[in-house]
Design a protein around this motif. Structure first.
Motif, short mmCIF file in Angstrom:
data_model
loop_
_atom_site.label_atom_id
_atom_site.label_comp_id
_atom_site.label_asym_id
_atom_site.label_seq_id
_atom_site.Cartn_x
_atom_site.Cartn_y
_atom_site.Cartn_z
N GLY A 1 -1.46 7.24 4.97
CA GLY A 1 -0.97 6.82 3.66
C GLY A 1 -1.03 8.42 2.77
O GLY A 1 -0.27 9.22 3.71
N SER A 2 -1.62 8.48 1.97
CA SER A 2 -1.90 9.70 1.43
C SER A 2 -2.61 10.82 2.32
O SER A 2 -2.55 11.89 2.23
N ASP A 3 -3.39 10.17 3.30
CA ASP A 3 -3.91 10.89 4.39
C ASP A 3 -3.51 10.17 5.72
O ASP A 3 -2.97 9.05 5.84
N ARG B 1 -0.03 0.65 4.53
CA ARG B 1 -0.77 1.07 3.66
C ARG B 1 0.26 1.41 2.33
O ARG B 1 -0.23 1.95 1.46
N THR B 2 1.41 0.92 2.51
CA THR B 2 2.27 0.93 1.10
C THR B 2 1.58 0.03 0.13
O THR B 2 0.98 -1.15 0.53
N PRO B 3 1.56 0.13 -1.35
CA PRO B 3 0.96 -0.59 -2.21
C PRO B 3 1.26 -2.02 -2.15
O PRO B 3 2.45 -2.45 -2.08
N THR C 1 -10.45 3.46 3.17
CA THR C 1 -9.01 3.65 2.95
C THR C 1 -8.27 2.80 1.78
O THR C 1 -9.08 2.00 1.08
N ALA C 2 -7.17 3.14 1.57
CA ALA C 2 -6.72 2.61 0.19
C ALA C 2 -5.15 2.49 0.56
O ALA C 2 -4.44 3.13 1.37
N CYS C 3 -4.50 1.76 -0.48
CA CYS C 3 -2.78 1.32 -0.21
C CYS C 3 -2.31 2.52 -0.98
O CYS C 3 -1.86 2.04 -2.14
N ASP C 4 -2.20 3.64 -0.67
CA ASP C 4 -1.53 4.82 -1.18
C ASP C 4 -0.53 5.54 -0.44
O ASP C 4 -0.26 6.67 -0.84
N SER C 5 0.14 4.82 0.08
CA SER C 5 1.09 5.50 1.06
C SER C 5 2.44 5.68 0.03
O SER C 5 2.87 4.67 -0.57
N LEU C 6 3.18 6.78 0.26
CA LEU C 6 4.22 7.02 -0.87
C LEU C 6 5.52 7.04 0.38
O LEU C 6 6.63 6.85 -0.29
#
Length: 397
Positions: free
Chosen positions: A275-277, A242-244, A300-305
């Motif tokens: 990701g963020s979750d 889930r990285t951008p 879900t979204a590609c929001d992993s930091l």
């Protein structure tokens, strides 16, 4: 407050126009002056009627054909409106308070009322985006034909639709169905053969005390663990990166197709999505489990930091070696390749699905890393959206 002042100014303008035309007709006299007054009078009275109209008494409803869709489907919405009494020479503008994902769609609908008290309109939204979309309110604006007075109010009418990810009918087979030491996998779940050790490896947290190889530990001056023959089960866990990335929608489509094909085949299937979750779905089967996975993939979204390499290092330790791991990503980095190589050294090879837009999208550095992983015994498959249906039957080693 600004809207209220604007509304008061509009009423004042209408009253001033009626008064001015009446004064002009009284003092000027003649056909022309009275014609102007009587010609404007219906419009002026209509504007004042709209100013006094009780918009809150309007009955309005939104009807949506279904509450669940798949990405790319067409949404059909019907809005019906019933007035307590009609106002001639007026029209109503209906404005949907749409979700952000649908803001680019034209959403205003003008309803010319004339002598009607009820009206309905139907509109469609094609190519729905994946996600959970909330329709929170409908705003109704009433005005006269000359636009002298405008009055509006909002009706809090909520409807929620869930748009599941698109999937393709994928032909399923287990990729890399083999023993860690070669041969065909047994249909019976046998985790370890404790009768014979086939090698040694470094001690990792979770290994039993009885597995420690004391002679090898003494030679290397560090704890070493016996390595037993291990049979792989049919259980699968999919790890979604889930990285951008601009290819995230394609990755979600592939993941949904893969999960659906495996579960429909009767395979116990799980999902790791961080990701963020953080969502961990254990390996299960059945329609309810598939619906749960699709619901997560819808939102879900590609929001992993964190980089993908760090996530798989953190998550893989808790899964038994008998479970087949499949990694879905669109970009292969040196850090990810190094982590996968470390797992291969501990008999966790897995399968890497590299999603690209076309066959020319693989960088030279990625090709070198893929070759390194293949030499470690890791199966790598490069696939594009056009190849998803047969992705499990082509590519890789």
């Amino acid at each position: 407050m600004k809207k209220r002042l604007k509304f008061i100014r509009q009423i004042g303008t209408v009253v001033a126009l009626i008064g001015s035309l009446f004064s002009y007709a009284m003092f000027q006299g003649g056909f022309v002056s009275w014609f102007l007054f009587y010609s404007f009078l219906p419009f002026g009275l209509c504007a004042l009627a709209i100013a006094a109209y009780p918009l809150r008494r309007i009955q309005i409803a939104r009807t949506i054909a279904s509450s669940s869709y798949y990405a790319g489907d067409t949404l059909t919405v019907t809005i019906s409106l019933h007035l307590p009494f009609f106002v001639p020479l007026a029209y109503v503008m209906v404005d949907e308070n749409w979700p952000l994902a649908l803001q680019q769609i034209e959403r205003n609908r003008a309803m010319p009322l004339f002598w009607r008290k009820t009206y309905s309109c139907t509109y469609t939204v094609s190519n729905l985006p994946r996600g959970e979309h909330l329709f929170s309110a409908i705003r109704v604006t009433m005005t006269d034909w000359l636009g002298l007075v405008t009055k509006e109010t909002a009706f809090p009418i909520e409807d929620v639709i869930i748009v599941y990810p698109r999937y393709v009918e994928m032909k399923y087979r287990k990729v890399g169905s083999q023993l860690d030491q070669g041969g065909v996998a047994s249909p019976v779940l046998l985790h370890r053969d404790m009768t014979m050790a086939v090698g040694v490896r470094e001690y990792v947290q979770g290994d039993r005390f009885s597995w420690i190889h004391w002679k090898a530990s003494a030679r290397k001056n560090e704890l070493m663990t016996k390595e037993f023959e291990e049979w792989q089960s049919d259980d699968i866990v999919v790890v979604l990166d889930r990285t951008p990335t601009p290819l995230f929608e394609e990755m979600v489509t592939f993941t949904a197709s893969f999960l659906r094909a495996a579960i429909k085949k009767g395979v116990q299937t799980g999902l790791i999505s961080v990701g963020s979750d953080r969502f961990i779905f254990p390996s299960r089967n059945g329609e309810a489990h598939l619906q749960q996975l699709f619901y997560h993939l819808a939102k879900t979204a590609c929001d992993s930091l964190q980089p993908f390499a760090r996530i798989i290092q953190q998550e893989m330790a808790q899964w038994p070696l008998s479970v087949s791991i499949s990694y879905v990503t669109s970009q292969l980095t040196k850090e990810t390749a190094a982590s996968l190589s470390d797992f291969a050294a501990k008999n966790r090879r897995g399968t890497v699905f590299l999603i690209k837009r076309d066959e020319h999208g693989v960088a030279n550095e990625e090709r070198e890393l893929l070759e390194q992983l293949r030499r470690k015994g890791i199966i790598t498959i490069i696939t594009t959206p056009e190849q998803f249906a047969n992705a499990l039957f082509g590519g890789g080693k």
